[in-house]
Each structure stands twice: as structure tokens, then as C-alpha cells.
Design an enzyme around this catalytic site. Sequence first.
Site, short mmCIF file in Angstrom:
data_model
loop_
_atom_site.label_atom_id
_atom_site.label_comp_id
_atom_site.label_asym_id
_atom_site.label_seq_id
_atom_site.Cartn_x
_atom_site.Cartn_y
_atom_site.Cartn_z
NE ARG A 22 -38.97 70.62 27.07
CZ ARG A 22 -39.51 70.66 28.30
NH1 ARG A 22 -39.72 71.80 28.90
NH2 ARG A 22 -39.87 69.55 28.89
CD GLU A 60 -46.69 68.71 38.72
OE1 GLU A 60 -46.45 69.22 37.61
OE2 GLU A 60 -47.84 68.49 39.16
CE LYS A 89 -42.56 65.69 34.93
NZ LYS A 89 -42.37 66.33 36.23
#
Length: 563
Positions: free
Chosen positions: A263, A37, A273
Amino acid sequence: MAQTNLSPPFDFIREMIEEHLRTNRFQGRVMTRFPPEPNGYLHIGHAKSVCLNFGIAAQYGGTCNLRMDDTDPSGENQEYVDSIIQDVKWLGFEWKDRLFYASDYYEQLYQYAVQLIKKGKAYVCSLNAAEIRDYRGSLTEPGRESPYRNRSVEENLNLFERMRAGEFKEGSHVLRAKIDMASPNITMRDPIMYRIRYEPHYRTANQWCIYPMYDFAHCLSDSIERITHSICTLEFENNRPLYDWFLDELNVEYHPQQIEFARLNLGYTVLSKRRLIELVEDKCVRGWDDPRMPTLAGMRRRGYPPDAIRNFCERISVAKNDSLIDVALLEHCLRENLNEKAQRVMAVLHPLRLVIDNYPEGQTEEWDSPYHPQNPEMGSRKVPFSRTLYIEQEDFLENPPKKFYRLAPGREVRLRYGYFIKCVNVIKDPKTGQVAELHCTYDPETRSGFAPNGRKVDATIHWVSADHSIPAEVRLYDRLFRVANPLEGKSDFKEYLNEKSLETIRSCRVEPSLAHASPGSQFQFERVGYFCVDPDSSDKVLVFNRILTLRDSWSKASGKEKI
Ligand code: ATP
Ligand code: MG
């Protein structure tokens, strides 16, 4: 396509893909995507996903798309798109003409939503956000059905169309999938598909005021692109049934397999982020590309070679359970890479003047010195030697303790690439009492680095010629956080910031061969560490970032001394 020198990796994802190839589930196709994104810069965690998706495609003769997953107008922008493109390229991957944007699918997604409404599988719900949450139930309690759940298809179509037309306020209506409010999986309790947002989107501007939710948009974007394996992180495991539900109910032609992996979590940093944006906005760092940041832009500026990062991503492999990877492993991959590739040069971070009394004034010698003693094919450069040198302050001690073998009054050491020198006099600053200058003599017979009579010295030190060397600024970095997991404990992770994570030394001297070193090039400063030229460099002063320290250096090879 980027390669590492390791043998092809194997893990549970590749095992599944090979099974699909055997059973011909996707007609022999392997098609993956990396779907960031564009609401921040990519970090080392994303690199793991990039390497996995592009790596798998390359390994099985398939393709990997780069897709901007841009379905939320807030926080997304073109700067982030540009940075993502730059970073994935820099990592060494290419997507040819397969750069896609989920925002290009808005119309198609809208039509899919209409299809679900017509099928009686989606409805417009007019509960507010708090009510929806309340009706959803909990892990131990089933949810309750919305009073709007049984609206007719016509009413739903009408309301949804008017949502799109901008007739309603934000939050007044949402479109929901009609699944099962009693499902043990909360994700399946009539999840929201669309919400109203009067916020311009960086690509579609004000064309839309309803935006699709991730779960709805993602599976369909994958399907539209004919992806075969939709690889995502573990937190989406509970969303897989929903992923499959949308595709099954819409009876699409292409139904990818979602696969989840753990992850990457890295010690002494944050990989999110939202948190990284906070560091940038609160000016805790200089920007997204601050060399202390775990972003790819930061790592590039710091001097991390992309192949070292790829190597690291391959080594950590993919697994099904979360773990915290030690930064030492990343540093190991960097050291291995730089040790092989980086040119060796000499730089003095804390200069101490040294005059060789018996060397003729005005005379200069130029010594041809290899860039990499173990790799002669890397060539050599000329290193000028003259009467006045700079050495590292810490390489001299007036009163050396027992295990200090470097320079001291009356002591003889070797200068890297050349002569033996002996300290004959120490001059101090009359005000501070600090050592200001050393006087030495040299033995002209020792040019080869050895004395003809077999006389030995216990240390070799690096140096630069005072008149020939050029000024440099060196930035030394330490971990950005003081604790391995800054997100545990204090409510504000920024309280764990390491205040000493940047130390700037302004009066360094480096050998003249570096005069034209271009930003981004990496060097080993002998005995000091690995450094990279920073773009802040100017004609007047070179700026170097320390990539990392050395573990092994020739001065310690004797094992006599801890430096
Ligand atoms: P963040 O938590 O940093 O905001 P995100 O998952 O929201 O990350 P996206 O832009 O959605 O960021 O991520 C793009 C891809 O990168 C996704 O497929 C995601 O699963 C993957 N990814 C993100 N963070 C990591 C990580 N730490 N380790 C491995 N893959 C990751
Ligand atoms: Mg995300």
C-alpha cells in the site's frame, strides 16, 4: 481512458498477467475491479489502487469494475458511494455499466454458505467472541476445536436459517468455515463467515440481520463478476489461502488470482479512513474536502490536477514491500504538470502602495501579456497599468542587506512586463513607523523592459494596478502533521497536528483578468506559487488555495538572490 505521457509501466503484477495471457489461463481475458468499502472518502492511497486496476485493464484490452464492497452495515452510506463515484470519475476512469454492489449478492452469498454447510465445510458455532478468540490459539500455539464443530448438517442448516430469520441475539451464534484449527496460518483456523447484526444497511435496510465477513464475500463477489485478477494490498497475503479455499470448496466456475501489492504510505499525513474520519468528526479540518486532507476530494479542492495524481501513481510503481513515499515526489509531479499548464498571472499577497510621481494621473495603459511566456499558444490578456500600484511588501527594504537586489530607496528595478521604476521617497505611518507608501519615478523609455542605453537592473518585481485590481483572500497550506509518521510515538496521532497548517491572508489584490475565474481553475501567481480558485469565492471576493510554492521562478533565474 485516462493516459499519462509515460511509457506503459511494467511490474510484477503485469508480469504475472502477461504470463497468464501466454498460458491462456483466463482464456485471454483481463478483468479487474476497484472494490472500495463506502465507509469514507477515497484518499491518495486508493488512487494508487484505482490507477493500477483501471490502468491494467486498459493496457491489456480488458475491463475494470467499480464495486462497492458494502457488506458491513456500520459506517457505510450513500454519501460515501456518491463521493467514490465522483472521485474515480474525476481521476479520469470509467466503468460504463459496470458499477456493482456486494450487497446485491447477499442472497447468492447466503446460498453459497448453505452449500458449504451441506458439504460439511461450515458450521454454526455458539461460542462467544472472547471464547472464539481464546480457542483460536496464537502464532506459537495451535488453536482448539470449538465444541460446536461437529454439529450435524441438519442442525447447522436449521440454525443458520434461524439466524437469518432473526431468532437469535447478536453474538449468540456465528457461521464458521470448517478448515483446520491447527493451521500455522491463523486465518485458516475456522474463520467466521457470517455474524448476526441488527443494524439497518444503507441499501438493504432491515432485509438482513446476518452479514457476510470480508473474506467470504470478497472472493465470491470477484468470482460472480468473473474477475481474473483480484489485486489487493499486502495485508491480505495471509488471506489468499482462504480466498482460494472458499472458491475451491464451492467449485465455482470462475476462480480469480489474488495478487497483493504494497500500500501507499505518504509522509506527513495519514492514509486510513478511520483516522481521516476522526479528523473530520473532531473538526481538526473543515471537512472531507479540506484542501489539507489527503483525500481526492481535498486534493481536487486544493487544485491538484488529476493527471498529476495519475502520473504520481505511475511513478511510484507497485512493489512487494512497504515503503514511505516522500511528499516531495508528489509535489514534483504537480509542479511538472502545473508548470506546463497553469496560466501566469500577477497577484500581490501583502500589498504595499506605490505611487509613480511622474506618471500622469488618470492615465491607464493596457499591456498585452502572455499567459505563458514559453507557450504562446496559451494566449494573452490585457494587464492595466496606472499611476498607483501595489507591490509585495517584502519586495522593498529600507535598509537592504548585501544580497537584496529588489526595491530600496534610490534603487531602480523592473516592473514585470514593463517600465523601470526608481524609489525616490518612503512614507511611513506616523504611529507605527511602518512603511506605508512608496513614491517612485518611471523611465518612459523602458516600456519594452529594457533601457535604450543598456542600463541594467538587478531585479524584476510583480505588481497590480491599485484601482484595477480586485480583492482576494488567499489560503496558504502547510503539512497537516509536524512529523513524517504521525502514527508512530504518541498514542493519539492528532497530537502531531501542525497548528500552522492553514494561514489565511485576507487583503490580497489580484489582476482584473481573474474576475471571472471559475472555481477549480489553476494559476501560477508569478513569483509566488500555484493557486486554485476555491468554491468559497463570491462576487465580492475571490478565494484562492495555494496548491504549492514555486521552486523556480524568473526572478531567481539570475541566481543572485534567495527569496
Ligand atoms: P483504509 O485503510 O484507508 O480504511 P481500506 O483498505 O479499508 O482503506 P477499502 O475501501 O477497503 O479501504 O479499499 C479499497 C481498495 O483500495 C482496496 O483494494 C485496498 O487494497 C486499496 N487501498 C486502500 N488503501 C490503500 C493504500 N494506502 N495504498 C494502496 N491501495 C490502497
Ligand atoms: Mg477495507
